[in-house]
Motif scaffolding. Structure first.
Motif, mmCIF file in Angstrom:
data_model
loop_
_atom_site.group_PDB
_atom_site.id
_atom_site.type_symbol
_atom_site.label_atom_id
_atom_site.label_comp_id
_atom_site.label_asym_id
_atom_site.label_seq_id
_atom_site.Cartn_x
_atom_site.Cartn_y
_atom_site.Cartn_z
ATOM 1 N N LYS A 1 0.860 -1.182 -0.041
ATOM 2 C CA LYS A 1 0.004 0.145 0.265
ATOM 3 C C LYS A 1 0.321 1.882 0.032
ATOM 4 O O LYS A 1 0.284 2.367 -0.607
ATOM 5 C CB LYS A 1 -0.781 -0.290 1.373
ATOM 6 N N LEU A 2 1.982 0.904 1.164
ATOM 7 C CA LEU A 2 2.637 2.194 1.236
ATOM 8 C C LEU A 2 4.086 2.638 -0.432
ATOM 9 O O LEU A 2 3.269 3.510 -1.365
ATOM 10 C CB LEU A 2 3.979 2.206 2.431
ATOM 11 N N LEU A 3 3.751 1.700 -1.417
ATOM 12 C CA LEU A 3 4.157 2.092 -2.766
ATOM 13 C C LEU A 3 3.400 2.357 -3.922
ATOM 14 O O LEU A 3 3.910 3.003 -4.636
ATOM 15 C CB LEU A 3 5.515 0.577 -3.329
ATOM 16 N N TYR A 4 2.348 1.448 -3.476
ATOM 17 C CA TYR A 4 1.305 2.609 -4.167
ATOM 18 C C TYR A 4 0.986 3.637 -3.911
ATOM 19 O O TYR A 4 0.682 4.624 -5.206
ATOM 20 C CB TYR A 4 -0.109 1.496 -3.661
ATOM 21 N N SER A 5 0.790 4.033 -3.209
ATOM 22 C CA SER A 5 0.712 5.675 -2.683
ATOM 23 C C SER A 5 1.619 6.491 -3.295
ATOM 24 O O SER A 5 1.990 7.733 -3.928
ATOM 25 C CB SER A 5 0.499 5.794 -1.201
ATOM 26 N N GLU B 1 8.747 2.583 8.536
ATOM 27 C CA GLU B 1 9.446 3.701 7.231
ATOM 28 C C GLU B 1 10.788 3.175 6.583
ATOM 29 O O GLU B 1 11.145 3.335 5.622
ATOM 30 C CB GLU B 1 9.470 4.769 8.042
ATOM 31 N N GLU B 2 11.674 2.221 6.937
ATOM 32 C CA GLU B 2 12.620 2.392 6.716
ATOM 33 C C GLU B 2 12.952 1.645 6.142
ATOM 34 O O GLU B 2 13.727 1.473 4.734
ATOM 35 C CB GLU B 2 14.086 2.147 7.455
ATOM 36 N N THR B 3 12.013 0.478 6.453
ATOM 37 C CA THR B 3 11.172 -0.531 4.866
ATOM 38 C C THR B 3 10.637 -0.074 3.351
ATOM 39 O O THR B 3 11.631 -0.209 2.887
ATOM 40 C CB THR B 3 10.642 -1.421 5.512
ATOM 41 N N HIS B 4 10.046 1.125 3.651
ATOM 42 C CA HIS B 4 9.009 1.286 2.445
ATOM 43 C C HIS B 4 10.961 2.244 1.648
ATOM 44 O O HIS B 4 10.191 2.380 0.314
ATOM 45 C CB HIS B 4 8.665 2.723 3.241
ATOM 46 N N ARG B 5 11.769 2.898 2.294
ATOM 47 C CA ARG B 5 12.133 3.781 1.347
ATOM 48 C C ARG B 5 13.131 3.082 0.805
ATOM 49 O O ARG B 5 13.778 2.893 -0.172
ATOM 50 C CB ARG B 5 13.388 4.700 3.023
ATOM 51 N N ALA B 6 13.859 2.090 1.287
ATOM 52 C CA ALA B 6 14.418 0.790 0.788
ATOM 53 C C ALA B 6 13.540 0.155 -0.338
ATOM 54 O O ALA B 6 14.790 -0.140 -1.043
ATOM 55 C CB ALA B 6 15.134 0.061 1.699
ATOM 56 N N ILE B 7 12.200 0.249 -0.085
ATOM 57 C CA ILE B 7 11.826 -0.496 -1.345
ATOM 58 C C ILE B 7 11.685 0.383 -2.274
ATOM 59 O O ILE B 7 11.762 -0.116 -3.976
ATOM 60 C CB ILE B 7 10.124 -0.763 -0.837
ATOM 61 N N VAL B 8 11.117 2.009 -1.779
ATOM 62 C CA VAL B 8 11.325 2.627 -3.096
ATOM 63 C C VAL B 8 12.690 2.430 -3.658
ATOM 64 O O VAL B 8 12.832 3.061 -4.643
ATOM 65 C CB VAL B 8 10.985 4.200 -2.227
ATOM 66 N N GLU B 9 13.676 2.686 -2.741
ATOM 67 C CA GLU B 9 14.866 3.292 -4.068
ATOM 68 C C GLU B 9 15.240 2.001 -4.475
ATOM 69 O O GLU B 9 15.852 1.451 -5.667
ATOM 70 C CB GLU B 9 16.462 2.759 -2.907
ATOM 71 N N ILE B 10 15.177 0.623 -4.010
ATOM 72 C CA ILE B 10 14.665 -0.540 -5.243
ATOM 73 C C ILE B 10 13.649 -0.692 -6.717
ATOM 74 O O ILE B 10 14.457 -0.733 -7.384
ATOM 75 C CB ILE B 10 14.338 -2.061 -4.556
ATOM 76 N N VAL B 11 12.854 -0.297 -6.190
ATOM 77 C CA VAL B 11 11.755 -0.308 -7.115
ATOM 78 C C VAL B 11 12.143 0.945 -8.172
ATOM 79 O O VAL B 11 12.256 0.648 -9.580
ATOM 80 C CB VAL B 11 10.311 0.428 -6.622
#
Length: 208
Positions: free
Chosen positions: A21-25, A191-201
């Motif tokens: 959901k966070l990545l979708y947003s 939040e830190e996991t989300h930031r890491a995912i954003v960079e990967i994507v």
């Protein structure tokens, strides 16, 4: 332009739904067309199958029945939601896909991988995500997280050894396909996991 297909995988309580959901947003907020979906589910038919699969009163369901129901849900999901979205250039984010079947029904239940592969070819044409985010967490913490939010389904009632086999299965998949599957520990928080995912994507898809 063909779209991009991203899946989130992991054992119970790993935070897949939250991170999807966070990545979708994040992506939608930057002007991308994004489809957020899940398995089992994602369609009207899939949601009906989900109710059967996860109901605690169905604890006597045979492993083969379980496998066939997951595949039926996925076949409808691919044809009705995923492929049309990819064809029109959207980014598809799914909470679970084919790796879940390999991990849960293959490694967890012990169903022959050849049977799973044959059914996958029929249900999906062996469609695979462009990128899979595997969220890793220790089993005790993951199951406790779900208990804390009073989430209970048939799979969560399995014994610890089942969940250990599933987690080992995910690690095996990631080892075989390191270019597709990126493993992230979730112990550093949401939040830190989300930031890491954003960079990967962003890196994988070449997004600004």
């Amino acid at each position: 332009m063909k779209g991009a297909f991203i899946s989130f995988e992991g054992i119970e309580g790993s935070g897949k739904s939250t991170q999807a959901k966070l990545l979708y947003s994040y992506l939608e907020g930057r002007g991308h067309e994004v489809v957020l979906t899940e398995e089992p589910g994602g369609t009207v038919i899939g949601k009906e199958i989900r109710e059967v699969l996860l109901a605690v009163e169905h604890r006597n369901m045979s492993p083969l029945t379980e496998l066939l129901l997951y595949m039926a849900s996925r076949a409808q999901h691919v044809q009705e939601v995923i492929l049309p979205a990819l064809d029109r250039g959207a980014i598809v984010i799914t909470d679970r896909f084919a790796d879940s079947t390999i991990a849960y029904q293959g490694y967890g239940r012990g169903i022959d991988f050849g049977i799973i592969d044959t059914l996958d070819a029929v249900a999906t044409g062996r469609l695979r995500p462009d990128l899979t985010i595997l969220l890793d967490i220790d089993i005790g913490t993951g199951l406790q997280r779900n208990k804390d939010v009073r989430k209970v389904d048939r799979l969560e009632l399995e014994d610890i050894s089942f969940h250990e086999r599933v987690r080992d299965g995910y690690h095996a998949i990631a080892s075989r396909e390191p270019s597709r599957v990126r493993t992230l520990s979730v112990r550093n928080g949401i939040e830190e996991t989300h930031r890491a995912i954003v960079e990967i994507v962003r890196t994988r898809l070449g997004l600004s």
